[in-house]
Scaffold this motif. Sequence first.
Motif, mmCIF file in Angstrom:
data_model
loop_
_atom_site.group_PDB
_atom_site.id
_atom_site.type_symbol
_atom_site.label_atom_id
_atom_site.label_comp_id
_atom_site.label_asym_id
_atom_site.label_seq_id
_atom_site.Cartn_x
_atom_site.Cartn_y
_atom_site.Cartn_z
ATOM 1 N N PRO A 73 0.932 -1.143 0.068
ATOM 2 C CA PRO A 73 0.110 -0.099 -0.020
ATOM 3 C C PRO A 73 0.946 1.330 -0.058
ATOM 4 O O PRO A 73 0.530 2.205 -0.841
ATOM 5 N N ALA A 74 1.848 1.148 0.595
ATOM 6 C CA ALA A 74 2.673 2.628 0.769
ATOM 7 C C ALA A 74 3.727 2.730 -0.516
ATOM 8 O O ALA A 74 3.678 3.727 -1.058
ATOM 9 N N ARG A 80 0.955 -2.417 7.921
ATOM 10 C CA ARG A 80 0.561 -1.697 7.045
ATOM 11 C C ARG A 80 0.148 -0.199 7.106
ATOM 12 O O ARG A 80 0.616 0.697 6.214
ATOM 13 N N ALA A 81 -0.536 0.002 8.331
ATOM 14 C CA ALA A 81 -0.933 1.177 8.584
ATOM 15 C C ALA A 81 0.265 2.372 8.964
ATOM 16 O O ALA A 81 0.131 3.481 8.717
ATOM 17 N N CYS A 116 1.755 3.632 5.903
ATOM 18 C CA CYS A 116 0.865 4.698 5.044
ATOM 19 C C CYS A 116 0.894 5.986 6.240
ATOM 20 O O CYS A 116 0.739 6.949 5.440
ATOM 21 N N PRO A 134 -4.071 1.815 3.617
ATOM 22 C CA PRO A 134 -3.591 0.664 4.201
ATOM 23 C C PRO A 134 -4.138 -0.839 3.561
ATOM 24 O O PRO A 134 -3.603 -1.650 3.527
ATOM 25 N N ASP A 135 -5.322 -0.684 3.013
ATOM 26 C CA ASP A 135 -6.117 -1.811 2.392
ATOM 27 C C ASP A 135 -5.869 -2.071 0.804
ATOM 28 O O ASP A 135 -6.458 -2.824 0.431
ATOM 29 N N TYR A 181 -0.310 3.919 15.126
ATOM 30 C CA TYR A 181 -0.370 3.075 14.225
ATOM 31 C C TYR A 181 0.165 1.837 14.477
ATOM 32 O O TYR A 181 1.088 1.313 13.573
#
Length: 330
Positions: free
Chosen positions: A22-23, A126-127, A130, A142-143, A122
């Motif tokens: 995601p990032a 993933r979060a 991001c 993040p999804d 966070y």
Amino acid sequence: MPAPTLLVLRALALGDLLVAVPALRALRRAHPGHRVLLATAGPLAPLALASGAVDEVLPVTSPADLPTSPSGPPDVAVNLHGAGPQSHRALDATRPSHRIGFRCAGVDGWTGPTYAEASARYPHERALWCALLEHHGIPADPDDLRLPPPGLGAPVIVVHPGAAFGAKRWPAGRFAAVARALERRAPVVLTGTAPERELALEVAAAAGLPAERVLAGRTSLTELCTVVAGAVLVVCGDTGVAHVASAYGTPSVVLFGPVGPGRWGPPPGPHRSLTHAELRRGDRFGEEPDPALTAIGIDEVLAAAALVLDGDGPGAGQRAAAPTGTDART
């Protein structure tokens, strides 16, 4: 005139790459005119390129391997590897014009929050990355982690008994009991790396499965991804193949020990995370399975698998641990 370069460092393992997708995609969207160069383990190149976020992979195994001038000074250097200072200094040596990363004492020019500040707010991996990009004005979701499958294998059940450290390795006999029971639902195959082949053969023999069902040590990364993408279920510990299942939306049951699903768990969807957080010892590199892992019973795993296979709501009844401590790399 050649396009400016955006150099990203994430010289880690399979799961680490997949939770960074995601990032990476957010960076790609924010810098459409740049050539995105990802410094990561060379064998992960097929997945990095499949993300659509990376133009080229620079094979490295650690920040120390990063060339000081991979293709001239980058316009932007992004540290998705760790908190610093070692990874910051490795990127600084490439002489970038701009930097994106966590603020770190003793290293100038990095202006984000500290790793500790961000991970407290966070906790999921993933979060976390991001959120770092959001701090620098780059929207990130993040999804946004799904990958296009390289192909679709047979509708099998994947049982992956291995893990890099004993603390994350559920007992082989229990994996065998699960594999034997799940064979009634669909053919079971055993996956793993070449060093994990003996473990997979042990599990297969105890489960009464033929040796040809043991794929451990016999598949490339792309072939493993094809198997997982076509599978009806993946049962595994907290290891890279769990993130492969998430990337392809393959239903999974993931067993967590020293680190809980609050940090590395699958996204919402057809996945279930099992752990007993109240017993967690937290030694990620220990030789013995963590008590939070060994407390998970065979019946508990089979019940979770039945719910996932029978579609009783995505993630229904998920046993999730509270967020655990950070896992900073420098």
